[in-house]
Design a protein around this motif. Sequence first.
Motif, PDB file in Angstrom:
ATOM      1  N   PRO A 192      12.701  -8.215  -7.025  1.00 32.23           N
ATOM      2  CA  PRO A 192      13.222  -7.073  -5.938  1.00 32.23           C
ATOM      3  C   PRO A 192      14.525  -6.455  -5.929  1.00 32.23           C
ATOM      4  O   PRO A 192      15.163  -6.449  -7.292  1.00 32.23           O
ATOM      5  N   ALA A 193      14.350  -5.092  -5.750  1.00 24.14           N
ATOM      6  CA  ALA A 193      15.171  -4.598  -5.099  1.00 24.14           C
ATOM      7  C   ALA A 193      16.826  -5.033  -4.766  1.00 24.14           C
ATOM      8  O   ALA A 193      16.653  -4.911  -3.786  1.00 24.14           O
ATOM      9  N   ARG A 194      17.927  -5.669  -4.874  1.00 25.87           N
ATOM     10  CA  ARG A 194      19.001  -5.714  -4.921  1.00 25.87           C
ATOM     11  C   ARG A 194      20.591  -5.493  -4.221  1.00 25.87           C
ATOM     12  O   ARG A 194      20.859  -6.074  -3.543  1.00 25.87           O
TER      13      ARG A 194
ATOM     14  N   LEU B  66       9.699  -0.458  -8.071  1.00 27.73           N
ATOM     15  CA  LEU B  66       9.964  -3.319  -7.565  1.00 27.73           C
ATOM     16  C   LEU B  66       9.661  -3.733  -6.648  1.00 27.73           C
ATOM     17  O   LEU B  66       9.002  -3.398  -5.444  1.00 27.73           O
ATOM     18  N   GLU B  67       8.684  -4.530  -7.249  1.00 24.24           N
ATOM     19  CA  GLU B  67       8.077  -5.512  -5.537  1.00 24.24           C
ATOM     20  C   GLU B  67       8.796  -6.985  -6.125  1.00 24.24           C
ATOM     21  O   GLU B  67       8.581  -7.848  -6.735  1.00 24.24           O
ATOM     22  N   SER B  68       9.413  -7.454  -5.031  1.00 24.83           N
ATOM     23  CA  SER B  68       9.882  -8.558  -5.129  1.00 24.83           C
ATOM     24  C   SER B  68       8.651 -10.400  -4.962  1.00 24.83           C
ATOM     25  O   SER B  68       9.432 -11.267  -5.748  1.00 24.83           O
ATOM     26  N   SER B  69       8.278  -9.889  -4.744  1.00 28.11           N
ATOM     27  CA  SER B  69       6.370 -11.046  -4.794  1.00 28.11           C
ATOM     28  C   SER B  69       6.084 -11.055  -6.178  1.00 28.11           C
ATOM     29  O   SER B  69       6.273 -10.439  -7.048  1.00 28.11           O
TER      30      SER B  69
ATOM     31  N   TYR C 186      -4.459 -11.771   4.689  1.00 27.44           N
ATOM     32  CA  TYR C 186      -4.688 -11.224   5.979  1.00 27.44           C
ATOM     33  C   TYR C 186      -6.069 -10.719   5.712  1.00 27.44           C
ATOM     34  O   TYR C 186      -5.726  -9.898   5.220  1.00 27.44           O
ATOM     35  N   TYR C 187      -6.701 -11.047   6.783  1.00 31.85           N
ATOM     36  CA  TYR C 187      -7.892 -10.256   7.123  1.00 31.85           C
ATOM     37  C   TYR C 187      -7.955  -8.979   7.106  1.00 31.85           C
ATOM     38  O   TYR C 187      -7.057  -8.505   7.984  1.00 31.85           O
ATOM     39  N   HIS C 188      -8.480  -8.495   5.846  1.00 29.32           N
ATOM     40  CA  HIS C 188      -8.936  -6.291   6.621  1.00 29.32           C
ATOM     41  C   HIS C 188     -10.171  -5.836   6.450  1.00 29.32           C
ATOM     42  O   HIS C 188     -11.083  -6.408   5.907  1.00 29.32           O
ATOM     43  N   HIS C 189      -9.781  -4.951   6.942  1.00 29.15           N
ATOM     44  CA  HIS C 189     -11.343  -3.906   7.016  1.00 29.15           C
ATOM     45  C   HIS C 189     -11.157  -3.011   6.938  1.00 29.15           C
ATOM     46  O   HIS C 189      -9.627  -2.375   7.855  1.00 29.15           O
ATOM     47  N   CYS C 190     -11.700  -1.811   7.032  1.00 30.18           N
ATOM     48  CA  CYS C 190     -11.385  -0.070   7.308  1.00 30.18           C
ATOM     49  C   CYS C 190     -11.992   0.679   8.741  1.00 30.18           C
ATOM     50  O   CYS C 190     -13.499  -0.071   8.728  1.00 30.18           O
TER      51      CYS C 190
ATOM     52  N   SER D  29      -2.013   0.819   9.819  1.00 29.47           N
ATOM     53  CA  SER D  29      -3.098   0.479   8.650  1.00 29.47           C
ATOM     54  C   SER D  29      -2.568   1.129   7.913  1.00 29.47           C
ATOM     55  O   SER D  29      -2.171   1.793   6.980  1.00 29.47           O
ATOM     56  N   MET D  30      -3.926   0.541   7.286  1.00 26.82           N
ATOM     57  CA  MET D  30      -3.503   0.878   5.210  1.00 26.82           C
ATOM     58  C   MET D  30      -4.175   2.675   5.114  1.00 26.82           C
ATOM     59  O   MET D  30      -3.170   3.391   4.808  1.00 26.82           O
ATOM     60  N   GLU D  31      -4.994   2.938   5.914  1.00 25.83           N
ATOM     61  CA  GLU D  31      -5.452   4.751   6.300  1.00 25.83           C
ATOM     62  C   GLU D  31      -3.465   5.251   6.253  1.00 25.83           C
ATOM     63  O   GLU D  31      -2.722   6.473   5.807  1.00 25.83           O
TER      64      GLU D  31
ATOM     65  N   GLY E  57       0.642  -6.159  -3.652  1.00 21.75           N
ATOM     66  CA  GLY E  57      -0.328  -5.735  -2.688  1.00 21.75           C
ATOM     67  C   GLY E  57      -0.265  -5.882  -1.264  1.00 21.75           C
ATOM     68  O   GLY E  57      -0.305  -5.335  -0.246  1.00 21.75           O
ATOM     69  N   GLY E  58       1.911  -6.530  -1.141  1.00 20.30           N
ATOM     70  CA  GLY E  58       2.019  -6.294  -0.044  1.00 20.30           C
ATOM     71  C   GLY E  58       1.598  -7.453   0.822  1.00 20.30           C
ATOM     72  O   GLY E  58       0.277  -8.593   0.747  1.00 20.30           O
ATOM     73  N   LEU E  59       1.558  -6.910   2.047  1.00 22.05           N
ATOM     74  CA  LEU E  59       0.656  -7.673   3.301  1.00 22.05           C
ATOM     75  C   LEU E  59      -0.685  -7.453   3.273  1.00 22.05           C
ATOM     76  O   LEU E  59      -1.671  -8.275   3.988  1.00 22.05           O
ATOM     77  N   LEU E  60      -1.605  -6.572   1.854  1.00 23.46           N
ATOM     78  CA  LEU E  60      -2.880  -6.593   1.326  1.00 23.46           C
ATOM     79  C   LEU E  60      -3.237  -7.303   0.105  1.00 23.46           C
ATOM     80  O   LEU E  60      -4.104  -6.827  -0.519  1.00 23.46           O
TER      81      LEU E  60
ATOM     82  N   MET F 215       1.096  -1.204   0.283  1.00 28.54           N
ATOM     83  CA  MET F 215       0.403   0.018  -0.306  1.00 28.54           C
ATOM     84  C   MET F 215       0.806   1.448   0.035  1.00 28.54           C
ATOM     85  O   MET F 215       0.295   2.285  -0.461  1.00 28.54           O
ATOM     86  N   THR F 216       2.238   1.290   1.158  1.00 27.56           N
ATOM     87  CA  THR F 216       2.895   2.311   0.951  1.00 27.56           C
ATOM     88  C   THR F 216       3.154   2.874  -0.582  1.00 27.56           C
ATOM     89  O   THR F 216       4.089   3.724  -1.003  1.00 27.56           O
ATOM     90  N   GLY F 217       3.791   1.877  -1.347  1.00 29.46           N
ATOM     91  CA  GLY F 217       4.824   1.989  -1.800  1.00 29.46           C
ATOM     92  C   GLY F 217       3.957   2.088  -3.540  1.00 29.46           C
ATOM     93  O   GLY F 217       4.130   3.027  -4.240  1.00 29.46           O
TER      94      GLY F 217
END
Length: 403
Positions: free
Chosen positions: A208-210, A19-22, A42-46, A380-382, A26-29, A1-3
């Motif tokens: 990934p950023a190596r 650049l996203e290694s996965s 991972y469960y998410h709500h706002c 948080s996402m926020e 989305g990362g954790l989201l 989310m931050t990136g």
Amino acid sequence: MTGLSAAYFLSHTYNVDVLESSAEAGGLLSSSPVHDTNIERYYHHCFSGDAHLIALMDELGLTADLIWLNGSTGYFSEGRLYPLTTPFEILRYPLLTVRDKIRLALLTLRAGKYKAASYDDMTADAFILNTCGRHVYDSFFTPLLRSKFGDRRHEVSAAWLISRIAIRSDRGPQGERLGYLRHGYQSLITALSDAVRRNGGAIHTGIPARTLEKTEKGVWMVNGAPYDVVVSTVRPSILTSIGGPHLPDIPHQGAACVTMGLSRDVLKGIYWVNIKDEAPYGAVIGHTNFAPFEWYGEHIVYLASYFQDNPPAGHEERMITDFCTRFGVSREEIRWHYMTTDTASGPVYTTGYRNLIPPDEVDGCYCSGMFSSPNYPERSMEGSIVAARAVADLILSRKVRHD
Ligand SMILES: Cc1cc2nc3c(=O)[nH]c(=O)nc-3n(C[C@H](O)[C@H](O)[C@H](O)COP(=O)(O)OP(=O)(O)OC[C@H]3O[C@@H](n4cnc5c(N)ncnc54)[C@H](O)[C@@H]3O)c2cc1C
């Protein structure tokens, strides 16, 4: 989310490479496909106060998909599931005395009025013992702190606890008002990624950023390529390990989450069930007791756990075996399951954490993420969006001055 958010905010002005290694963004989201839709790993709500997240969804055309639902809660102890959502259920709950309940209610009412950040040097333990007493500490907060921070729970600051309670106090008689996106939060990740691409940016997944190195002219190179501006959104110790500026590390913990498709509801219609007794997971989350069951056609449940360093061997099997025994579920009732783990799922908010937060720019390299001040004292996402906005504004303001 931050990136992705930072890339989006900067893509109106710069040609952006993410650049996203996965394998996916989305990362954790990030999400996995389930039937015809997606489900968060991972469960998410706002929350209704997530003003920047809600505004970003609006800007990306997702407002019609944001729905507000009731998040009911319960406690599971010694073989019994106690619903703990409505005032009547709370009054009837036998594991706390009336005095305990009054103290808890007062703490919840006052949480928003405390200046959480000024409790950064006090432990959550001391704060709870002072305000609510030993019995509430042992029977209500210990299971929550144990499930979230394990052996490090005694180091956690009162600032974290107070802000956590304040965030979770938006509740009516039917529970907390929580936001969810039709088709899951994957639609937010997809909409952000599409917007970055529409603005001429590129998202390179599986890359990934190596290496990060600074040339004699002061230009930062990522994987050997020079960039006018570099923004890192990874844990500070990763940034330092690939050649970035030296930053003090921030303690992080890992998350391991089992997602399961079940043939029946074993949580009596409750969304969030905390486990009071010792168990290999701290909460069981009935996703389809929150988001409509019809979207999936089966009962989707998460088993939530956190760990330090690495997940214990055989963790998935141990969690599922315990769940079956504790909740009286047979293996045949679990149609499918998988476990997702991430070793940097969030900072451990120890006392004095505030002093560890890195500035948004160190030695010409920008950094922003779960560890930044908008995510203190709870990520948080926020917080990701606010942190991304702050770093993008800093970069854009310097560019204007430079131009
Ligand atoms: C179990 C759980 C439940 C949560 N529930 C909620 C919730 O209900 N509501 C809420 O608001 N928030 C929730 N959160 C928090 C929220 O998910 C995070 O705050 C947010 O997603 C963090 O985003 P980020 O971009 O800062 O970090 P991350 O999502 O961790 O992104 C970092 C990215 O960097 C990538 N990366 C790592 N190293 C490299 C490298 N060398 N090169 C390139 N890429 C790299 C990673 O793959 C990852 O995609 C939850 C988190 C967890 C773990």
